[in-house]
Write a protein that holds these residues in place. Sequence first.
Motif, short mmCIF file in Angstrom:
data_model
loop_
_atom_site.label_atom_id
_atom_site.label_comp_id
_atom_site.label_asym_id
_atom_site.label_seq_id
_atom_site.Cartn_x
_atom_site.Cartn_y
_atom_site.Cartn_z
N GLU A 187 0.84 -1.20 0.00
CA GLU A 187 0.00 0.00 0.00
C GLU A 187 0.87 1.25 0.00
N GLU A 188 1.94 1.23 0.81
CA GLU A 188 2.82 2.40 0.92
C GLU A 188 3.61 2.64 -0.35
N GLN A 189 4.04 1.57 -1.01
CA GLN A 189 4.85 1.71 -2.22
C GLN A 189 4.08 2.36 -3.35
N SER A 190 2.76 2.25 -3.30
CA SER A 190 1.97 2.90 -4.34
C SER A 190 1.92 4.42 -4.15
N LYS A 191 2.27 4.89 -2.95
CA LYS A 191 2.30 6.33 -2.67
C LYS A 191 3.69 6.87 -2.95
N ALA A 192 3.75 8.09 -3.36
CA ALA A 192 5.05 8.71 -3.68
C ALA A 192 5.78 9.08 -2.40
N ARG A 193 7.11 9.01 -2.44
CA ARG A 193 7.95 9.42 -1.32
C ARG A 193 8.91 10.48 -1.81
N ASN A 194 9.30 11.36 -0.89
CA ASN A 194 10.30 12.34 -1.30
C ASN A 194 11.68 11.69 -1.28
N SER A 195 12.59 12.22 -2.02
CA SER A 195 13.89 11.58 -2.22
C SER A 195 14.72 11.53 -0.93
N PHE A 196 14.60 12.55 -0.08
CA PHE A 196 15.37 12.55 1.16
C PHE A 196 14.94 11.41 2.07
N GLN A 197 13.64 11.19 2.20
CA GLN A 197 13.14 10.09 3.03
C GLN A 197 13.51 8.74 2.43
N THR A 198 13.50 8.65 1.12
CA THR A 198 13.91 7.41 0.45
C THR A 198 15.38 7.13 0.75
N TRP A 199 16.20 8.17 0.72
CA TRP A 199 17.61 8.00 1.02
C TRP A 199 17.82 7.54 2.46
N ILE A 200 17.11 8.16 3.41
CA ILE A 200 17.22 7.76 4.82
C ILE A 200 16.78 6.31 4.99
N LEU A 201 15.70 5.94 4.32
CA LEU A 201 15.20 4.57 4.42
C LEU A 201 16.22 3.57 3.87
N LYS A 202 16.81 3.87 2.72
CA LYS A 202 17.82 2.98 2.14
C LYS A 202 19.05 2.88 3.03
N SER A 203 19.46 4.01 3.57
CA SER A 203 20.61 4.03 4.47
C SER A 203 20.32 3.21 5.73
N SER A 204 19.12 3.35 6.26
CA SER A 204 18.72 2.60 7.45
C SER A 204 18.65 1.10 7.17
N THR A 205 18.13 0.75 6.01
CA THR A 205 18.04 -0.66 5.62
C THR A 205 19.43 -1.27 5.52
N TYR A 206 20.37 -0.54 4.94
CA TYR A 206 21.74 -1.00 4.84
C TYR A 206 22.35 -1.18 6.24
N SER A 207 22.10 -0.23 7.13
CA SER A 207 22.62 -0.30 8.50
C SER A 207 22.05 -1.49 9.24
N ILE A 208 20.79 -1.79 9.01
CA ILE A 208 20.16 -2.95 9.65
C ILE A 208 20.81 -4.24 9.16
N LYS A 209 21.07 -4.30 7.87
CA LYS A 209 21.72 -5.47 7.29
C LYS A 209 23.09 -5.68 7.93
N LYS A 210 23.87 -4.62 8.07
CA LYS A 210 25.19 -4.70 8.68
C LYS A 210 25.09 -5.11 10.16
N TYR A 211 24.10 -4.58 10.84
CA TYR A 211 23.86 -4.90 12.24
C TYR A 211 23.62 -6.40 12.42
N PHE A 212 22.76 -6.95 11.59
CA PHE A 212 22.49 -8.38 11.69
C PHE A 212 23.66 -9.23 11.22
N GLN A 213 24.49 -8.68 10.36
CA GLN A 213 25.71 -9.39 9.97
C GLN A 213 26.66 -9.48 11.16
#
Length: 177
Positions: free
Chosen positions: A115-141
Amino acid sequence: LLQICMIMALYIKISRSVCLFQGNKVNYHIMNFLWKMGGYFPQQCLSETTDFRFPVEITKVTQKNIISIIYEFLQHIFQLFSKNLPIDVWNTSKIENFQNGIHHQIEELETCLSEEQSKARNSFQTWILKSSTYSIKKYFQRITNFLKDKQYSHCSWEAVQMELRTCHIIFDSLLKK
């Protein structure tokens, strides 16, 4: 006839993909499962604790994106608790209940995310989300490496379980923002 068609169209729209995610309730159930699996931290395991460096940048994520962050965490937790568990110490049925609960929440969050992906996001929030996702991946590693280094010992799993309890306390505060 037009009113009936409009009501049917609205019903179909509502009944198709409805996000049923209830963050605080989910967080409570996960914490409860973690406590039931292992109980209190064993004193003999105090030497096995470590700093996994929780990714604090996730606290900068907006309320809209917290579902994506929780989804990412649950995916990693599910993968982590799907292998090399101390089944000789932890109750197998409690582990299965925990895994089933996590899997169920992942499925509910997938509906929310579609549902959320069908809504538009601003680029700054997308960048924060991608950065956070990468950090989570490293954390679990780091967590996975710790478990491997300790040969998936009972005490290493207890340390991981304690870390995840701390994570859920942080998520609880994020969900209340």
